[in-house]
Motif scaffolding. Structure first.
Motif, mmCIF file in Angstrom:
data_model
loop_
_atom_site.group_PDB
_atom_site.id
_atom_site.type_symbol
_atom_site.label_atom_id
_atom_site.label_comp_id
_atom_site.label_asym_id
_atom_site.label_seq_id
_atom_site.Cartn_x
_atom_site.Cartn_y
_atom_site.Cartn_z
ATOM 1 N N ALA A 157 0.826 -1.223 0.000
ATOM 2 C CA ALA A 157 0.000 0.000 0.000
ATOM 3 C C ALA A 157 0.854 1.264 0.000
ATOM 4 N N ASP A 158 2.140 1.144 0.332
ATOM 5 C CA ASP A 158 3.053 2.295 0.353
ATOM 6 C C ASP A 158 3.689 2.568 -1.007
ATOM 7 N N GLN A 159 3.409 1.723 -2.003
ATOM 8 C CA GLN A 159 3.984 1.927 -3.341
ATOM 9 C C GLN A 159 3.515 3.249 -3.921
ATOM 10 N N GLY A 160 4.432 3.935 -4.573
ATOM 11 C CA GLY A 160 4.075 5.188 -5.214
ATOM 12 C C GLY A 160 5.239 6.152 -5.197
ATOM 13 N N SER A 161 4.908 7.422 -5.325
ATOM 14 C CA SER A 161 5.904 8.480 -5.430
ATOM 15 C C SER A 161 5.939 9.293 -4.141
ATOM 16 N N TYR A 162 7.148 9.478 -3.602
ATOM 17 C CA TYR A 162 7.366 10.315 -2.428
ATOM 18 C C TYR A 162 8.164 11.533 -2.886
ATOM 19 N N THR A 163 7.588 12.710 -2.705
ATOM 20 C CA THR A 163 8.215 13.949 -3.174
ATOM 21 C C THR A 163 8.469 14.869 -1.998
ATOM 22 N N VAL A 164 9.681 15.415 -1.923
ATOM 23 C CA VAL A 164 10.025 16.412 -0.905
ATOM 24 C C VAL A 164 10.092 17.756 -1.602
ATOM 25 N N ARG A 165 9.371 18.743 -1.050
ATOM 26 C CA ARG A 165 9.337 20.091 -1.624
ATOM 27 C C ARG A 165 9.738 21.125 -0.584
ATOM 28 N N ASP A 166 10.266 22.222 -1.070
ATOM 29 C CA ASP A 166 10.452 23.414 -0.248
ATOM 30 C C ASP A 166 9.082 24.089 -0.202
ATOM 31 N N PRO A 167 8.493 24.278 0.981
ATOM 32 C CA PRO A 167 7.137 24.840 1.035
ATOM 33 C C PRO A 167 7.049 26.295 0.574
ATOM 34 N N GLY A 168 8.138 27.037 0.666
ATOM 35 C CA GLY A 168 8.113 28.431 0.239
ATOM 36 C C GLY A 168 8.150 28.577 -1.272
ATOM 37 N N SER A 169 9.145 27.948 -1.902
ATOM 38 C CA SER A 169 9.316 28.075 -3.356
ATOM 39 C C SER A 169 8.568 26.982 -4.122
ATOM 40 N N ARG A 170 8.107 25.937 -3.421
ATOM 41 C CA ARG A 170 7.466 24.758 -4.009
ATOM 42 C C ARG A 170 8.425 23.976 -4.916
ATOM 43 N N GLU A 171 9.715 24.266 -4.784
ATOM 44 C CA GLU A 171 10.738 23.591 -5.563
ATOM 45 C C GLU A 171 10.840 22.126 -5.114
ATOM 46 N N VAL A 172 10.921 21.216 -6.080
ATOM 47 C CA VAL A 172 11.092 19.792 -5.766
ATOM 48 C C VAL A 172 12.545 19.548 -5.394
ATOM 49 N N LEU A 173 12.760 19.001 -4.202
ATOM 50 C CA LEU A 173 14.108 18.716 -3.721
ATOM 51 C C LEU A 173 14.504 17.264 -3.957
ATOM 52 N N ASN A 174 13.520 16.367 -3.928
ATOM 53 C CA ASN A 174 13.801 14.947 -4.068
ATOM 54 C C ASN A 174 12.516 14.207 -4.406
ATOM 55 N N THR A 175 12.625 13.204 -5.266
ATOM 56 C CA THR A 175 11.498 12.324 -5.573
ATOM 57 C C THR A 175 11.989 10.896 -5.546
ATOM 58 N N VAL A 176 11.273 10.049 -4.819
ATOM 59 C CA VAL A 176 11.600 8.627 -4.768
ATOM 60 C C VAL A 176 10.364 7.851 -5.207
ATOM 61 N N MET A 177 10.548 7.022 -6.236
ATOM 62 C CA MET A 177 9.483 6.123 -6.688
ATOM 63 C C MET A 177 9.697 4.788 -5.981
ATOM 64 N N LEU A 178 8.743 4.412 -5.122
ATOM 65 C CA LEU A 178 8.877 3.190 -4.333
ATOM 66 C C LEU A 178 8.040 2.067 -4.936
ATOM 67 N N THR A 179 8.689 0.925 -5.134
ATOM 68 C CA THR A 179 8.008 -0.307 -5.500
ATOM 69 C C THR A 179 8.249 -1.294 -4.367
ATOM 70 N N VAL A 180 7.180 -1.929 -3.897
ATOM 71 C CA VAL A 180 7.311 -2.934 -2.843
ATOM 72 C C VAL A 180 7.104 -4.296 -3.488
ATOM 73 N N GLU A 181 8.098 -5.164 -3.345
ATOM 74 C CA GLU A 181 8.039 -6.497 -3.950
ATOM 75 C C GLU A 181 6.866 -7.290 -3.411
ATOM 76 N N VAL A 182 6.292 -8.084 -4.273
ATOM 77 C CA VAL A 182 5.240 -8.999 -3.851
ATOM 78 C C VAL A 182 5.914 -10.311 -3.485
ATOM 79 N N LEU A 183 5.657 -10.764 -2.279
ATOM 80 C CA LEU A 183 6.248 -12.032 -1.838
ATOM 81 C C LEU A 183 5.382 -13.182 -2.328
ATOM 82 N N ARG A 184 6.012 -14.169 -2.915
ATOM 83 C CA ARG A 184 5.296 -15.342 -3.417
ATOM 84 C C ARG A 184 5.855 -16.584 -2.712
ATOM 85 N N TYR A 185 4.939 -17.411 -2.260
ATOM 86 C CA TYR A 185 5.328 -18.650 -1.595
ATOM 87 C C TYR A 185 4.674 -19.817 -2.306
ATOM 88 N N SER A 186 5.339 -20.944 -2.292
ATOM 89 C CA SER A 186 4.774 -22.179 -2.811
ATOM 90 C C SER A 186 4.848 -23.206 -1.683
#
Length: 145
Positions: free
Chosen positions: A101-130
């Motif tokens: 459920a945490d998969q997606g884009s995490y963006t850090v911005r400067d609140p004053g200038s709204r400048e993007v400081l960092n973006t991390v695209m998170l993918t969480v692996e799906v665990l498969r068992y047999s």
């Protein structure tokens, strides 16, 4: 993240010649990260000042994002969804025990200038068992929601 650099011209013979200062600011870093469920995402803020952390779920429209945290004058404010799983220390935010459920884009911005400081695209692996179970056996599965 900003730094000041001095530039010099250097020739084989003779002294170095100072050319001037360069003020370098790195903004808008983008990173793709894949993690296993239960591990920790570290999100550099790239600022010692105020910052806002936004989350856009992978399944949502690009325009829909929610605030995960804000840092203002060294005071950290966490939204209810993240209160027990996010910690901001120094210039790093950590999201503990990631789930699909945490998969997606995490963006850090400067609140004053709204400048993007960092973006991390998170993918969480799906665990498969047999597994092979005998008739009448009990199966317990972890739920990652």
């Amino acid at each position: 993240m900003a730094d000041l650099y001095e530039c010099f011209k250097e020739e084989e013979e003779g002294p170095r010649t100072f050319l001037g200062n360069v003020h370098l600011t790195v903004v808008g870093q983008s990173l793709n990260v894949t993690l296993r469920p239960g591990t920790t995402l570290t999100l550099p803020l790239f600022t010692a000042g105020d910052a806002v952390g936004l989350f856009s779920p992978a399944a949502s429209d690009q325009g829909s994002s929610i605030m995960a945290f804000s840092v203002k004058r060294d005071q950290v404010c966490l939204t209810l969804r993240y209160q027990m799983r996010v910690m901001v220390e120094g210039q790093v935010a950590s999201l503990y025990r990631v789930t699909p459920a945490d998969q997606g884009s995490y963006t850090v911005r400067d609140p004053g200038s709204r400048e993007v400081l960092n973006t991390v695209m998170l993918t969480v692996e799906v665990l498969r068992y047999s597994l092979t179970l005998r008739s009448g056996a009990t199966l317990s599965l972890p739920l990652f929601t």
